[in-house]
Design a protein around this motif. Structure first.
Motif, PDB file in Angstrom:
ATOM      1  N   ALA A   1       2.399   1.778  -3.351  1.00 25.90           N
ATOM      2  CA  ALA A   1       1.414   2.366  -4.268  1.00 25.90           C
ATOM      3  C   ALA A   1       1.247   3.849  -3.969  1.00 25.90           C
ATOM      4  O   ALA A   1       1.151   4.677  -4.886  1.00 25.90           O
ATOM      5  N   ALA A   2       1.221   4.206  -2.667  1.00 21.54           N
ATOM      6  CA  ALA A   2       1.090   5.613  -2.291  1.00 21.54           C
ATOM      7  C   ALA A   2       2.262   6.415  -2.831  1.00 21.54           C
ATOM      8  O   ALA A   2       2.096   7.526  -3.350  1.00 21.54           O
TER       9      ALA A   2
ATOM     10  N   ALA B   1       0.839  -1.204   0.000  1.00 17.03           N
ATOM     11  CA  ALA B   1       0.000   0.000   0.000  1.00 17.03           C
ATOM     12  C   ALA B   1       0.868   1.246   0.000  1.00 17.03           C
ATOM     13  O   ALA B   1       0.611   2.205  -0.736  1.00 17.03           O
ATOM     14  N   LEU B   2       1.929   1.231   0.816  1.00 21.60           N
ATOM     15  CA  LEU B   2       2.790   2.409   0.876  1.00 21.60           C
ATOM     16  C   LEU B   2       3.556   2.594  -0.425  1.00 21.60           C
ATOM     17  O   LEU B   2       3.788   3.722  -0.858  1.00 21.60           O
TER      18      LEU B   2
ATOM     19  N   LEU C   1       1.769   6.949  -6.528  1.00 15.41           N
ATOM     20  CA  LEU C   1       0.754   7.966  -6.829  1.00 15.41           C
ATOM     21  C   LEU C   1       1.298   9.377  -6.581  1.00 15.41           C
ATOM     22  O   LEU C   1       1.065  10.298  -7.370  1.00 15.41           O
ATOM     23  N   ALA C   2       2.040   9.532  -5.467  1.00 13.32           N
ATOM     24  CA  ALA C   2       2.629  10.845  -5.174  1.00 13.32           C
ATOM     25  C   ALA C   2       3.631  11.221  -6.261  1.00 13.32           C
ATOM     26  O   ALA C   2       3.696  12.373  -6.693  1.00 13.32           O
TER      27      ALA C   2
ATOM     28  N   TRP D   1       3.518  10.257  -9.322  1.00 12.07           N
ATOM     29  CA  TRP D   1       2.739  10.596 -10.525  1.00 12.07           C
ATOM     30  C   TRP D   1       2.329  12.066 -10.478  1.00 12.07           C
ATOM     31  O   TRP D   1       2.471  12.794 -11.447  1.00 12.07           O
TER      32      TRP D   1
ATOM     33  N   ALA E   1       4.251  14.593  -0.202  1.00 13.02           N
ATOM     34  CA  ALA E   1       3.558  13.323   0.058  1.00 13.02           C
ATOM     35  C   ALA E   1       4.501  12.148  -0.151  1.00 13.02           C
ATOM     36  O   ALA E   1       4.452  11.156   0.585  1.00 13.02           O
TER      37      ALA E   1
ATOM     38  N   SER F   1       5.369   9.330   2.659  1.00 12.59           N
ATOM     39  CA  SER F   1       5.108   7.900   2.502  1.00 12.59           C
ATOM     40  C   SER F   1       6.391   7.085   2.486  1.00 12.59           C
ATOM     41  O   SER F   1       6.385   5.938   2.943  1.00 12.59           O
TER      42      SER F   1
END
Lengths: 158, 125, 93
Positions: free
Chosen positions: C19-20, C16-17, C23-24, C26, C43, C47
């Motif tokens: 993926a976080a 999950a982290l 996303l950050a 991105w 972010a 993370s």
């Protein structure tokens, strides 16, 4: 000898947390903290004076509860995506709180609660510009800041 | 993870709940960072990760090392305090920078502050 | 049994982290404006700091704590400097 007892104590505790506890470390940490306290005194910052110590736990409890609540609310909105109509916007709030420490604490509260963000403060007019993520009722948010937080902060600091 | 085998089951479950809560909230926060449409909306998203996202993982780490070493290990709380104190500073500065840039370019800010021109420094100094 | 539960939770949390972080990243690469990139960087810092803490749980080694503290401190200073830069056009006035 100890111009800032709270700061000195906090630094000594931090030293103990970062190293492991032993009498030598305690001595060293206390010495460093006392030097740092003297250094802080040389900068002559305004000394904050708290009027009501007893209200701080109440404020902490309220803020922790609100952070949990708004975490759930904001997470829900993000996961719902665009299926729900949501308006966000800026809100101007007149503040009676002028104490710098109080304002700093209010800024920390408002920003660390998801859903509200402190954008700008005009110290000449004493108005706060707040961005609200889910702005359904302006009055509700105004009420939250004014009555829930500012009232307590006024009692603590002024 | 052989070092964890002597932990009691309830501790493992508690640590897992805090871990998943923290990591999940951080993930939702960054998901919001990607999905939300305007900058002022996006500034709310990372606070999920820096409030209970950090809180959950710090709690999990504290419980884990306290159980593992059979003595209180709470130095992780420093990370929690540090993140709580610093996130408002960065987000406030960033929001003010964005507002300043938007006004400078004459973009439509959702609702303008009554202050014209010069804005004051925040009192948190 | 507890090792199995914990190993599963740690793996899921790390995914999950990760993926976080992606996303950050991105948001940092896509922008569209400079303040979005700085927000993405902030972010990403948070993370990755959490990711290191979870690594500490996975290995049972407290040395990861120090590195995540350093990442936290550096991330704060970097974001503040960048925000200041966006506001004034220079960091040191």
């Amino acid at each position: 000898m100890l111009p800032y007892p709270l700061l000195t104590a906090a630094l000594a505790i931090m030293w103990m947390l970062l190293t492991s506890f032993s009498p030598g470390q305690l001595l060293l940490g206390t010495a460093v903290a006392m030097v740092a306290g003297q250094g802080m005194a040389a900068l002559h910052p305004a000394k904050p004076r708290l009027r009501r110590w007893d209200l701080i736990p109440k404020l902490t409890a309220i803020v922790l509860y609100d952070i949990v609540r708004s975490n759930i609310a904001v997470a829900g909105i993000i996961l719902q995506g665009r299926r729900r109509q949501r308006t966000s916007g800026l809100l101007t709030i007149p503040l009676e709180l002028h104490h710098p420490m109080g304002l700093a604490v209010l800024a920390v509260i408002v920003t660390s609660t998801p859903g509200t963000a402190w954008i700008d403060y005009n110290s000449a007019r004493g108005t706060l510009l707040l961005h609200v993520f889910d702005l359904v009722d302006e009055k509700e948010w105004l009420d939250l800041i004014k009555n829930r937080y500012e009232q307590l902060l006024l009692e603590i600091f002024e | 993870m052989s070092h964890a085998s002597e932990l009691p089951i309830w501790a493992a479950l508690l640590i897992s709940v805090f871990l998943l809560l923290g990591a999940g909230l951080t993930l939702v926060g960054t998901l919001g960072l990607v999905r939300l449409q305007t900058f002022y909306d996006r500034i709310h998203a990372p606070t999920l990760g820096s409030s209970w996202g950090t809180g959950g993982i710090v709690m999990a780490s504290m419980i884990f090392f306290t159980m593992l070493q059979s003595r209180p290990v709470i130095h992780e709380i420093l990370i929690g305090i540090f993140v709580t104190v610093t996130t408002p500073v960065t987000l406030m500065l960033l929001a003010r920078a964005a507002l300043h840039r938007d006004r400078l370019e004459g973009r439509d800010v959702p609702m303008a502050s009554p202050a014209d021109g010069e804005t004051d420094e925040p009192a948190a100094d | 049994m507890s090792a199995v539960i914990l190993a599963l939770a740690v793996t899921v949390a790390q995914l999950a982290l990760a993926a976080a972080m992606a996303l950050a990243l991105w948001r940092m690469v896509r922008g569209p404006r400079a303040q979005d990139r700085v927000l993405g960087l902030d972010a990403l810092y948070v993370s990755s700091m959490l990711q290191l803490l979870v690594f500490g749980i996975r290995t049972g080694n407290t040395v990861y704590f120090e590195s995540s503290l350093v990442i936290g401190v550096l991330g704060f200073v970097a974001t503040v400097a960048l925000a200041k830069f966006l506001m004034r056009g220079e960091v040191i006035e």
